[in-house]
Design an enzyme around this catalytic site. Structure first.
Site, PDB file in Angstrom:
ATOM      1  NE  ARG A 157      -0.375   0.626   4.924  1.00  0.00           N
ATOM      2  CZ  ARG A 157      -0.874   0.628   6.159  1.00  0.00           C
ATOM      3  NH1 ARG A 157      -2.017   0.044   6.396  1.00  0.00           N
ATOM      4  NH2 ARG A 157      -0.218   1.222   7.141  1.00  0.00           N
TER       5      ARG A 157
ATOM      6  CE1 TYR B  20       9.309   6.395  10.223  1.00  0.00           C
ATOM      7  CE2 TYR B  20       9.465   8.785  10.321  1.00  0.00           C
ATOM      8  CZ  TYR B  20       9.167   7.635   9.622  1.00  0.00           C
ATOM      9  OH  TYR B  20       8.725   7.714   8.316  1.00  0.00           O
TER      10      TYR B  20
ATOM     11  CE  LYS C  75      11.716   6.045   7.799  1.00  0.00           C
ATOM     12  NZ  LYS C  75      11.693   4.948   6.779  1.00  0.00           N
TER      13      LYS C  75
HETATM   14  P1  NAD Z   1       2.345   2.662   5.141  1.00  0.00           P
HETATM   15  O1  NAD Z   1       2.198   2.350   6.595  1.00  0.00           O
HETATM   16  O2  NAD Z   1       1.136   3.114   4.397  1.00  0.00           O
HETATM   17  O3  NAD Z   1       2.939   1.373   4.396  1.00  0.00           O
HETATM   18  C1  NAD Z   1       4.047   0.680   4.930  1.00  0.00           C
HETATM   19  C2  NAD Z   1       4.047  -0.742   4.386  1.00  0.00           C
HETATM   20  O4  NAD Z   1       5.148  -1.423   5.021  1.00  0.00           O
HETATM   21  C3  NAD Z   1       2.761  -1.513   4.757  1.00  0.00           C
HETATM   22  O5  NAD Z   1       2.267  -2.191   3.629  1.00  0.00           O
HETATM   23  C4  NAD Z   1       3.240  -2.489   5.828  1.00  0.00           C
HETATM   24  O6  NAD Z   1       2.518  -3.702   5.873  1.00  0.00           O
HETATM   25  C5  NAD Z   1       4.690  -2.709   5.421  1.00  0.00           C
HETATM   26  N1  NAD Z   1       5.512  -3.221   6.523  1.00  0.00           N
HETATM   27  C6  NAD Z   1       5.522  -2.772   7.818  1.00  0.00           C
HETATM   28  N2  NAD Z   1       6.348  -3.528   8.554  1.00  0.00           N
HETATM   29  C7  NAD Z   1       6.880  -4.468   7.719  1.00  0.00           C
HETATM   30  C8  NAD Z   1       7.793  -5.540   7.918  1.00  0.00           C
HETATM   31  N3  NAD Z   1       8.335  -5.801   9.091  1.00  0.00           N
HETATM   32  N4  NAD Z   1       8.094  -6.323   6.837  1.00  0.00           N
HETATM   33  C9  NAD Z   1       7.536  -6.081   5.626  1.00  0.00           C
HETATM   34  N5  NAD Z   1       6.668  -5.072   5.386  1.00  0.00           N
HETATM   35  C10 NAD Z   1       6.341  -4.282   6.423  1.00  0.00           C
HETATM   36  O7  NAD Z   1       3.522   3.711   5.031  1.00  0.00           O
HETATM   37  P2  NAD Z   1       3.884   4.806   3.898  1.00  0.00           P
HETATM   38  O8  NAD Z   1       3.365   6.108   4.352  1.00  0.00           O
HETATM   39  O9  NAD Z   1       3.556   4.291   2.543  1.00  0.00           O
HETATM   40  O10 NAD Z   1       5.484   4.884   4.096  1.00  0.00           O
HETATM   41  C11 NAD Z   1       6.399   4.165   3.269  1.00  0.00           C
HETATM   42  C12 NAD Z   1       7.806   4.546   3.673  1.00  0.00           C
HETATM   43  O11 NAD Z   1       7.973   5.963   3.539  1.00  0.00           O
HETATM   44  C13 NAD Z   1       8.145   4.227   5.134  1.00  0.00           C
HETATM   45  O12 NAD Z   1       9.495   3.824   5.214  1.00  0.00           O
HETATM   46  C14 NAD Z   1       7.940   5.539   5.825  1.00  0.00           C
HETATM   47  O13 NAD Z   1       8.680   5.616   7.020  1.00  0.00           O
HETATM   48  C15 NAD Z   1       8.425   6.498   4.776  1.00  0.00           C
HETATM   49  N6  NAD Z   1       7.904   7.862   4.941  1.00  0.00           N
HETATM   50  C16 NAD Z   1       6.563   8.119   4.886  1.00  0.00           C
HETATM   51  C17 NAD Z   1       6.113   9.419   5.061  1.00  0.00           C
HETATM   52  C18 NAD Z   1       4.644   9.795   4.992  1.00  0.00           C
HETATM   53  O14 NAD Z   1       4.316  10.966   5.245  1.00  0.00           O
HETATM   54  N7  NAD Z   1       3.748   8.875   4.671  1.00  0.00           N
HETATM   55  C19 NAD Z   1       7.033  10.461   5.296  1.00  0.00           C
HETATM   56  C20 NAD Z   1       8.386  10.147   5.346  1.00  0.00           C
HETATM   57  C21 NAD Z   1       8.820   8.843   5.164  1.00  0.00           C
END
Ligand code: NAD
Length: 253
Positions: free
Chosen positions: A16, A154, A158
């Protein structure tokens, strides 16, 4: 082997959000994509999206923080699609609490899923990239690397990713492998929606608050991040390595 003869990518956390957008973008750019996530069934939409673009897709269930699961997961990709030459380490979780209230479990889970996974996955896949003489590693950092109240775990993970990325760039460059990081700002996904739920406030309130730090007049979308990842993956980006690209709708990161 050349960049064009072996176009197989792995995206972790691709069920997702940002990971799903990255998988779809890589398919658009001509890659077969293996999606590694905790639950293979949850990857079905991403798989459909990749296949609808005429590329092969494979969903693999694995906890990317677990050494054996990573070994088995990458072996399943090699069996199912072939040797991967692109790895996007995207899986991540948050467990926000102030330092005073943060449990060791909160710390460990976030460090393991966000940071240890990048080490484990990259170590496992780099041999295939070396054999191909070409590879791309892109890691998802965050603006949180610069410090955020309530996110000591976090932020540390990061920021750690940035040091790990630069080190991989130094060690793997001579094998034709680049390693870079994308550091998103606020992006609308389930992860940020869950923050609002946990805070007990409407999502729009979180968006409005975040908009004070965003200067392009809109919050980030998963495709914004996928676009930055695609730049680093592009074979023409072979002179770009060890970089961290902040994608946050603002110069103030
Ligand atoms: P999200 O929570 O929507 O999706 C994360 C996905 O990672 C999920 O499908 C989940 O099942 C999977 N996941 C979690 N733990 C896992 C594990 N142990 N093994 C395998 N899969 C696992 O998150 P997102 O918002 O799409 O974020 C994606 C990446 O971007 C992350 O690394 C997040 O830290 C980073 N990020 C997101 C944002 C934001 O604003 N959304 C900002 C900065 C960084």
């Amino acid at each position: 082997m050349t960049a064009s003869s072996n176009r197989i990518a792995i995206v972790t956390g691709g069920a997702r959000g940002i990971g799903a957008a990255i998988a779809t973008r890589l398919a658009t750019d001509g890659y077969d994509v293996a999606v590694i996530d905790l639950d293979a069934d949850a990857c079905s939409e991403t798989v459909k999206s990749v296949e609808s673009l005429g590329r092969r897709a494979l969903a693999v269930a694995a906890d990317v923080a677990d050494e054996q699961a990573v070994r088995d997961g990458v072996a399943a990709v090699v069996d199912g699609l072939g040797a991967p030459t692109v790895l996007v380490n995207n899986a991540g979780v948050i467990r926000d609490r102030t330092l005073a209230k943060m449990s060791l479990d909160d710390w460990n889970v976030v460090i393991d899923v966000n940071l240890r996974s990048v080490f484990l996955m990259s170590r496992e896949v780099q041999g295939h990239m070396r054999a191909a003489g070409w590879g791309r590693i892109v890691n998802l950092s965050s603006i949180a690397a610069l410090g955020v109240v309530g996110e000591a775990n976090y932020a540390a993970a990061k920021a750690g990713i940035q040091g790990l990325t630069k080190t991989m760039a130094l060690e793997l460059g001579r094998f034709g492998i680049t390693a870079n990081a994308v550091a998103p700002g606020f992006v609308v996904t389930d992860m940020t929606r869950e923050v609002a739920i946990r805070m007990g406030v409407p999502f729009q309130q979180v968006v409005d608050e975040m908009m004070k730090t965003i200067h392009v007049g809109r919050p980030g979308e998963p495709d914004d991040i996928a676009n930055a990842v695609a730049f680093f993956v592009d074979p023409r980006s072979s002179f770009v390595t060890g970089q961290v690209l902040y994608v946050a709708g603002s110069p103030r990161c």
